[in-house]
Write a protein that holds these residues in place. Structure first.
Motif, PDB file in Angstrom:
ATOM      1  N   SER A  31      39.559  33.389  31.782  1.00 38.16           N
ATOM      2  CA  SER A  31      39.092  34.158  32.935  1.00 38.16           C
ATOM      3  C   SER A  31      37.931  35.053  32.569  1.00 38.16           C
ATOM      4  CB  SER A  31      40.219  35.042  33.472  1.00 38.16           C
ATOM      5  OG  SER A  31      40.821  34.476  34.601  1.00 38.16           O
ATOM      6  N   TYR A  33      35.694  38.183  34.483  1.00 42.98           N
ATOM      7  CA  TYR A  33      35.581  39.102  35.610  1.00 42.98           C
ATOM      8  C   TYR A  33      34.231  39.818  35.520  1.00 42.98           C
ATOM      9  CZ  TYR A  33      40.707  38.710  35.359  1.00 42.98           C
ATOM     10  OH  TYR A  33      42.007  38.246  35.303  1.00 42.98           O
ATOM     11  N   GLN A  48      35.769  36.976  40.109  1.00 44.31           N
ATOM     12  CA  GLN A  48      36.486  36.426  38.971  1.00 44.31           C
ATOM     13  C   GLN A  48      36.378  34.917  38.971  1.00 44.31           C
ATOM     14  OE1 GLN A  48      40.726  36.412  39.258  1.00 44.31           O
ATOM     15  NE2 GLN A  48      41.051  35.626  37.206  1.00 44.31           N
ATOM     16  N   TYR A  49      36.202  34.365  37.784  1.00 45.14           N
ATOM     17  CA  TYR A  49      36.278  32.929  37.576  1.00 45.14           C
ATOM     18  C   TYR A  49      37.380  32.622  36.581  1.00 45.14           C
ATOM     19  CZ  TYR A  49      32.239  31.638  40.295  1.00 45.14           C
ATOM     20  OH  TYR A  49      31.385  31.410  41.341  1.00 45.14           O
ATOM     21  N   TYR A  50      38.062  31.527  36.838  1.00 38.81           N
ATOM     22  CA  TYR A  50      39.104  31.072  35.925  1.00 38.81           C
ATOM     23  C   TYR A  50      38.857  29.609  35.629  1.00 38.81           C
ATOM     24  CZ  TYR A  50      43.611  29.657  34.096  1.00 38.81           C
ATOM     25  OH  TYR A  50      44.604  29.134  33.310  1.00 38.81           O
ATOM     26  N   ARG A  55      38.130  32.442  41.410  1.00 37.65           N
ATOM     27  CA  ARG A  55      39.526  32.795  41.665  1.00 37.65           C
ATOM     28  C   ARG A  55      39.657  33.935  42.658  1.00 37.65           C
ATOM     29  NH1 ARG A  55      44.492  32.725  38.831  1.00 37.65           N
ATOM     30  NH2 ARG A  55      43.894  30.637  38.189  1.00 37.65           N
ATOM     31  N   SER A  93      36.986  39.670  30.028  1.00 36.19           N
ATOM     32  CA  SER A  93      37.678  38.389  29.949  1.00 36.19           C
ATOM     33  C   SER A  93      39.154  38.601  29.680  1.00 36.19           C
ATOM     34  CB  SER A  93      37.059  37.484  28.878  1.00 36.19           C
ATOM     35  OG  SER A  93      37.409  37.876  27.561  1.00 36.19           O
ATOM     36  N   SER A  96      44.819  35.324  31.357  1.00 38.52           N
ATOM     37  CA  SER A  96      45.074  35.261  32.796  1.00 38.52           C
ATOM     38  C   SER A  96      45.446  33.882  33.320  1.00 38.52           C
ATOM     39  CB  SER A  96      43.847  35.775  33.560  1.00 38.52           C
ATOM     40  OG  SER A  96      44.120  35.934  34.920  1.00 38.52           O
ATOM     41  N   GLN A 104      42.541  42.915  30.281  1.00 40.72           N
ATOM     42  CA  GLN A 104      41.154  42.474  30.250  1.00 40.72           C
ATOM     43  C   GLN A 104      40.401  43.192  29.144  1.00 40.72           C
ATOM     44  OE1 GLN A 104      39.398  42.748  34.220  1.00 40.72           O
ATOM     45  NE2 GLN A 104      41.371  42.182  35.091  1.00 40.72           N
TER      46      GLN A 104
ATOM     47  N   THR B  99      45.349  37.148  40.431  1.00 39.16           N
ATOM     48  CA  THR B  99      43.977  37.113  39.947  1.00 39.16           C
ATOM     49  C   THR B  99      43.759  38.056  38.774  1.00 39.16           C
ATOM     50  OG1 THR B  99      43.121  38.897  41.341  1.00 39.16           O
ATOM     51  CG2 THR B  99      43.209  36.707  42.307  1.00 39.16           C
TER      52      THR B  99
END
Lengths: 115, 114
Positions: A31, A33, A48-50, A55, A93, A96, A104, B99
């Motif tokens: 993840s 952020y 956010q990307y996962y 995401r 990161s 997650s 994080q 999330t």
């Protein structure tokens, strides 16, 4: 050192321009952020990307976009820049996984100045 | 909606004195709570976190925090402050979804007098 790297450290540009901020997460973290820190808004979650997929979305302007690549690094693209976009942009990161929560780890940030 | 309030924008303490930074949160379920520290020109470093279990959590650099559900608080404490503790401190709450995004308070700036 958190293990999260961000480039560049500083960026100075003019209004109306477009910039790209880059982030490499810690090894093993899926993840990424993005957060914006400004004097008037404080620290705000942007997106956010996962594992390559978006995401969650926060207070991210339509002029801003992000993506996460197969090697898991991420880029935040800011376009049609305005004076108010001047801020410190953090990437974080975390592992997650779906349905679980992990802390994080934050990078050192990119300070963007729009003149 | 989730929110975090840090009532004190700026606190000054003498070196060697005790410290308590306040944090109140608004959340519908059991929150995930964090304290981060940001030194000038640096990123955020995690001091400690609360997910569940013992309500008194220990962190790095001699910090501790206590989760009090009845007061919706998660105050940060240190028995004896060092000059190097001067920084900005952020309390954060984790999202209810999967999330993991964090919602931050406005931060408290700590100044340490010699």
């Amino acid at each position: 050192d958190s293990g999260v790297t961000q480039t560049p450290k500083h960026l100075i540009t003019a209004t109306g321009q477009r910039v790209t901020l880059r982030c490499s997460p810690r090894s093993g973290d899926l993840s990424v952020y993005w957060y914006q820190q400004s004097l008037d808004q404080g620290l705000q979650f942007l997106i956010q990307y996962y594992n390559g997929e978006e995401r969650a979305k926060g207070n991210i302007l339509e002029r801003f976009s992000a993506q996460q690549f197969p090697d898991l690094h991420s880029e935040l693209n800011l376009s049609s820049l305005e004076l108010g976009d001047s801020a410190l942009y953090f990437c974080a990161s975390g592992v997650s996984g779906r349905g679980s929560y992990n802390e994080q780890f934050f990078g050192p940030g990119t300070r963007l100045t729009v003149l | 909606a989730q929110s975090v309030t840090q009532p004190d924008i700026h606190i000054t303490v003498s070196e060697g004195a005790s410290l308590e930074l306040r944090c109140n949160y608004s959340y519908g379920a059991t929150p995930y709570l964090f304290w981060y520290v940001q030194s000038p020109g640096q990123g955020l470093q995690l001091l400690l976190k609360y997910f569940s279990g013992d309500t008194l959590v220990q962190g790095i650099k001699g910090f501790e925090a206590e989760f009090k559900r009845s007061q919706s608080s998660f105050n940060l404490r240190k028995p004896s402050v060092h000059w190097s503790d001067a920084a900005e401190y952020f309390c954060a709450v984790g999202s209810s979804s999967n999330t993991g995004k964090l919602i931050f308070g406005q931060g408290t700036t700590l100044q340490v007098k010699p």
